[in-house]
Motif scaffolding. Structure first.
Motif, short mmCIF file in Angstrom:
data_model
loop_
_atom_site.label_atom_id
_atom_site.label_comp_id
_atom_site.label_asym_id
_atom_site.label_seq_id
_atom_site.Cartn_x
_atom_site.Cartn_y
_atom_site.Cartn_z
N ALA A 45 76.54 -15.43 -45.40
CA ALA A 45 75.20 -14.84 -45.37
C ALA A 45 75.22 -13.40 -45.89
N LYS A 46 76.30 -12.65 -45.62
CA LYS A 46 76.39 -11.27 -46.12
C LYS A 46 76.50 -11.25 -47.64
N ASP A 47 77.04 -12.31 -48.23
CA ASP A 47 77.12 -12.38 -49.70
C ASP A 47 75.76 -12.69 -50.32
N ILE A 48 74.90 -13.40 -49.59
CA ILE A 48 73.59 -13.80 -50.13
C ILE A 48 72.51 -12.79 -49.78
N LEU A 49 72.47 -12.37 -48.53
CA LEU A 49 71.41 -11.49 -48.06
C LEU A 49 71.65 -10.06 -48.49
N THR A 50 70.59 -9.34 -48.72
CA THR A 50 70.69 -7.97 -49.20
C THR A 50 70.30 -6.95 -48.13
N SER A 51 70.08 -7.39 -46.90
CA SER A 51 69.66 -6.46 -45.86
C SER A 51 70.26 -6.84 -44.51
N ASP A 52 70.39 -5.84 -43.65
CA ASP A 52 70.86 -6.08 -42.29
C ASP A 52 69.72 -6.53 -41.38
N PHE A 53 68.50 -6.11 -41.71
CA PHE A 53 67.30 -6.51 -40.97
C PHE A 53 66.15 -6.59 -41.98
N SER A 54 65.34 -7.64 -41.86
CA SER A 54 64.22 -7.76 -42.80
C SER A 54 62.97 -8.28 -42.10
N LEU A 55 61.85 -7.88 -42.64
CA LEU A 55 60.53 -8.27 -42.17
C LEU A 55 59.78 -8.78 -43.40
N PHE A 56 59.34 -10.04 -43.35
CA PHE A 56 58.67 -10.69 -44.48
C PHE A 56 57.24 -11.07 -44.13
N PRO A 57 56.23 -10.24 -44.33
CA PRO A 57 54.86 -10.73 -44.24
C PRO A 57 54.57 -11.58 -45.48
N PHE A 58 53.83 -12.68 -45.31
CA PHE A 58 53.57 -13.56 -46.45
C PHE A 58 52.20 -14.20 -46.38
N TYR A 59 51.76 -14.68 -47.55
CA TYR A 59 50.55 -15.49 -47.70
C TYR A 59 50.96 -16.75 -48.44
N ARG A 60 50.46 -17.89 -47.96
CA ARG A 60 50.79 -19.17 -48.60
C ARG A 60 49.54 -19.93 -48.99
N TYR A 61 49.66 -20.61 -50.12
CA TYR A 61 48.61 -21.53 -50.56
C TYR A 61 49.25 -22.91 -50.68
N TYR A 62 48.73 -23.87 -49.92
CA TYR A 62 49.29 -25.22 -49.88
C TYR A 62 48.55 -26.13 -50.86
N LEU A 63 49.30 -27.01 -51.50
CA LEU A 63 48.74 -27.94 -52.47
C LEU A 63 48.73 -29.38 -51.95
N GLY A 64 49.16 -29.61 -50.71
CA GLY A 64 49.21 -30.95 -50.13
C GLY A 64 47.83 -31.43 -49.70
N LYS A 65 47.73 -32.72 -49.40
CA LYS A 65 46.46 -33.31 -48.97
C LYS A 65 46.17 -33.04 -47.50
N ARG A 66 47.21 -32.98 -46.67
CA ARG A 66 47.02 -32.68 -45.26
C ARG A 66 46.87 -31.18 -45.05
N THR A 67 46.37 -30.81 -43.90
CA THR A 67 46.17 -29.40 -43.58
C THR A 67 47.51 -28.67 -43.54
N ASN A 68 47.66 -27.67 -44.38
CA ASN A 68 48.85 -26.85 -44.47
C ASN A 68 50.15 -27.65 -44.46
N SER A 69 50.25 -28.53 -45.43
CA SER A 69 51.47 -29.32 -45.58
C SER A 69 51.70 -29.58 -47.06
N GLY A 70 52.88 -30.08 -47.35
CA GLY A 70 53.23 -30.40 -48.73
C GLY A 70 53.76 -29.18 -49.46
N PHE A 71 53.64 -29.22 -50.77
CA PHE A 71 54.13 -28.15 -51.64
C PHE A 71 53.29 -26.89 -51.45
N PHE A 72 53.94 -25.72 -51.48
CA PHE A 72 53.21 -24.46 -51.35
C PHE A 72 53.78 -23.38 -52.26
N VAL A 73 52.95 -22.39 -52.53
CA VAL A 73 53.33 -21.19 -53.26
C VAL A 73 53.17 -20.03 -52.29
N GLU A 74 54.17 -19.16 -52.24
CA GLU A 74 54.15 -18.06 -51.29
C GLU A 74 54.26 -16.72 -52.01
#
Length: 177
Positions: A74-103
């Motif tokens: 994980a230290k080889d992949i991650l670039t931080s010791d602590f991180s906070l990720f606020p995000f917005y997602r748009y889902y393309l699936g037929k069910r409510t908030n499921s399937g493929f999404f863009v974030e």
């Protein structure tokens, strides 16, 4: 007489249709997840997501190393010791908030670079993923992406520098409530 009977029949059959109430669909709007990809390396990442509508959601992921002194994958992949990720997602699936999404996400992070300089940074990124539902509102999610680190510096062979890019990776299990 036939016309009066016909008007009365239409009125009686149409009356229940007018008195029907709108049926609103109720579904769980909150979800909490644990990223199991980094968990064995001592980097737990918890995510809270709130459904805004049938196709969109906002959320926040919080992760960091706890008690991990030895180098690991994980230290080889991650670039931080602590991180906070606020995000917005748009889902393309037929069910409510499921399937493929863009974030679209923002990374606010801390990294101990063993100097007296500012150790905080931020970045803006994109990710793609998919979410699956199981029984009793359990979810599984896979997300892959990355972003541009706004705090860039020359590394000159040092491990402790801030890289140009940051990853957004995850295999998460969660529960909707």
């Amino acid at each position: 007489m036939k016309a009066l009977f016909f008007i009365l029949l239409i009125t009686v059959t149409a009356f229940p249709v007018l008195s029907q109430e709108r049926v609103q669909m109720h579904f769980n709007k909150n979800e909490i997840r644990l990223n199991i990809l980094y968990l064995p390396a001592g980097y737990p990442e918890l995510t809270y997501e709130r459904v805004l509508g049938g196709k969109s959601a906002i959320g926040i992921s919080i992760g960091g190393f706890i008690g991990s002194k030895k180098p690991n994958y994980a230290k080889d992949i991650l670039t931080s010791d602590f991180s906070l990720f606020p995000f917005y997602r748009y889902y393309l699936g037929k069910r409510t908030n499921s399937g493929f999404f863009v974030e679209n996400n923002v990374n606010l992070f801390y990294r101990d670079d063993h100097s007296d300089e500012n150790k905080f940074g931020s970045g803006l990124g994109l990710a793609l993923g998919t979410k699956f539902f199981a029984v009793n509102s359990w979810t599984m999610e896979v997300v892959v992406g990355g972003g541009l680190n706004f705090r860039q510096q020359s590394c000159e062979g040092s491990y402790y520098c801030f890289p140009d890019m940051f990853p957004r990776l995850g295999i998460s299990l969660g529960k909707r409530f």
